[in-house]
Design a protein around this motif. Structure first.
Motif, short mmCIF file in Angstrom:
data_model
loop_
_atom_site.label_atom_id
_atom_site.label_comp_id
_atom_site.label_asym_id
_atom_site.label_seq_id
_atom_site.Cartn_x
_atom_site.Cartn_y
_atom_site.Cartn_z
N HIS A 68 10.99 -12.50 -29.90
CA HIS A 68 10.24 -13.29 -28.93
C HIS A 68 8.77 -13.22 -29.29
O HIS A 68 8.17 -12.15 -29.24
N PRO A 69 8.14 -14.36 -29.61
CA PRO A 69 6.78 -14.36 -30.12
C PRO A 69 5.70 -14.25 -29.04
O PRO A 69 4.96 -15.20 -28.78
N TYR A 70 5.62 -13.11 -28.38
CA TYR A 70 4.55 -12.86 -27.43
C TYR A 70 4.36 -11.36 -27.29
O TYR A 70 5.20 -10.57 -27.72
N PHE A 71 3.21 -10.98 -26.73
CA PHE A 71 2.99 -9.58 -26.44
C PHE A 71 2.35 -9.45 -25.06
O PHE A 71 1.78 -10.41 -24.53
N LEU A 72 2.49 -8.28 -24.49
CA LEU A 72 1.91 -7.97 -23.18
C LEU A 72 0.77 -6.99 -23.38
O LEU A 72 0.93 -5.95 -24.02
N LEU A 73 -0.39 -7.31 -22.85
CA LEU A 73 -1.58 -6.49 -22.96
C LEU A 73 -1.92 -5.97 -21.57
O LEU A 73 -2.12 -6.76 -20.64
N LYS A 74 -1.97 -4.66 -21.42
CA LYS A 74 -2.28 -4.03 -20.12
C LYS A 74 -3.72 -3.53 -20.19
O LYS A 74 -4.09 -2.82 -21.13
N ILE A 75 -4.52 -3.90 -19.20
CA ILE A 75 -5.93 -3.53 -19.16
C ILE A 75 -6.24 -2.93 -17.80
O ILE A 75 -5.87 -3.49 -16.76
N GLN A 76 -6.94 -1.78 -17.80
CA GLN A 76 -7.46 -1.20 -16.56
C GLN A 76 -8.94 -0.93 -16.77
O GLN A 76 -9.34 -0.32 -17.77
N THR A 77 -9.75 -1.37 -15.82
CA THR A 77 -11.19 -1.17 -15.91
C THR A 77 -11.66 -0.18 -14.86
O THR A 77 -10.88 0.22 -13.98
N ASP A 78 -12.95 0.18 -14.91
CA ASP A 78 -13.50 1.13 -13.95
C ASP A 78 -13.92 0.47 -12.64
O ASP A 78 -14.41 1.14 -11.74
N GLY A 79 -13.74 -0.82 -12.51
CA GLY A 79 -14.05 -1.53 -11.27
C GLY A 79 -15.36 -2.28 -11.31
O GLY A 79 -15.63 -3.09 -10.42
N THR A 80 -16.20 -2.04 -12.30
CA THR A 80 -17.47 -2.77 -12.38
C THR A 80 -17.28 -4.18 -12.89
O THR A 80 -18.14 -5.04 -12.68
N VAL A 81 -16.16 -4.44 -13.55
CA VAL A 81 -15.87 -5.76 -14.10
C VAL A 81 -14.36 -5.97 -14.01
O VAL A 81 -13.58 -5.02 -14.04
N THR A 82 -13.95 -7.21 -13.85
CA THR A 82 -12.52 -7.51 -13.73
C THR A 82 -11.85 -7.44 -15.11
O THR A 82 -12.52 -7.61 -16.14
N PRO A 83 -10.55 -7.21 -15.16
CA PRO A 83 -9.85 -7.20 -16.45
C PRO A 83 -9.96 -8.53 -17.20
O PRO A 83 -10.07 -8.54 -18.42
N GLU A 84 -9.96 -9.65 -16.46
CA GLU A 84 -10.10 -10.95 -17.11
C GLU A 84 -11.46 -11.09 -17.78
O GLU A 84 -11.56 -11.58 -18.91
N ALA A 85 -12.51 -10.65 -17.10
CA ALA A 85 -13.86 -10.77 -17.64
C ALA A 85 -14.04 -9.86 -18.85
O ALA A 85 -14.67 -10.25 -19.85
#
Length: 157
Positions: A68-85
């Motif tokens: 299956h040609p996709y991957f999952l990327l998990k991101i956690q930030t410290d809260g000062t910036v969103t994961p999308e940003a």
């Protein structure tokens, strides 16, 4: 066989979105990003770029299944910036890094073409009688030639 057609690994289907972001409900300031039609190459580069940023607490990726040609990327930030940003910032930095690498690579090979067009090797010596005019070891004439003592190597731009 089980393998999909080659074009299915990189061509988006009609209406298929290349990136899907899912907010994580159990972990604060975290999101899971599904990037389709990509593999370990992009996943590992994004993970490494994200981990180099001080606002990121966790970044990891997985390819759920090799067919299956996709991957999952998990991101956690410290809260000062969103994961999308932070993902957008990481992508922009990665594009800049790859652009710089491309420029340096092209510049280095333009130097190589200039050096190989001459009739002398490093230090003004002949190239040792090679038919193509290039020294395969890059040391001028003989082992331990001028290249090792000149203080410059292929990383000096």
């Amino acid at each position: 066989m089980n393998a999909p057609a080659r074009y299915e690994l990189f061509v988006l289907d009609e209406g298929e979105r290349p990136v899907e972001v899912t907010e994580d409900t159990k972990i604060p300031n975290a999101a899971t990003v599904k990037i389709v039609k990509q593999d370990h190459t992009l996943g590992n580069m994004l993970r490494a770029q994200l981990l180099s940023m001080p606002q990121v607490l966790f970044a990891g990726y997985k390819v759920p299944h090799p067919l299956h040609p996709y991957f999952l990327l998990k991101i956690q930030t410290d809260g000062t910036v969103t994961p999308e940003a932070i993902l957008e910032q990481a992508c922009n930095k990665l594009i800049g890094t790859l652009s710089s690498l491309d420029q340096k690579f092209k510049r280095e090979f333009s130097f190589k073409e200039v050096e190989s067009s001459g009739t002398t090797g490093l230090g003004g010596t002949t190239t040792g009688g090679f038919a193509s005019g290039e020294d395969p070891y890059g040391v001028g004439s003989g082992v331990g030639g001028a290249a090792w003592g000149s203080g410059k190597d292929y990383l000096d731009f």
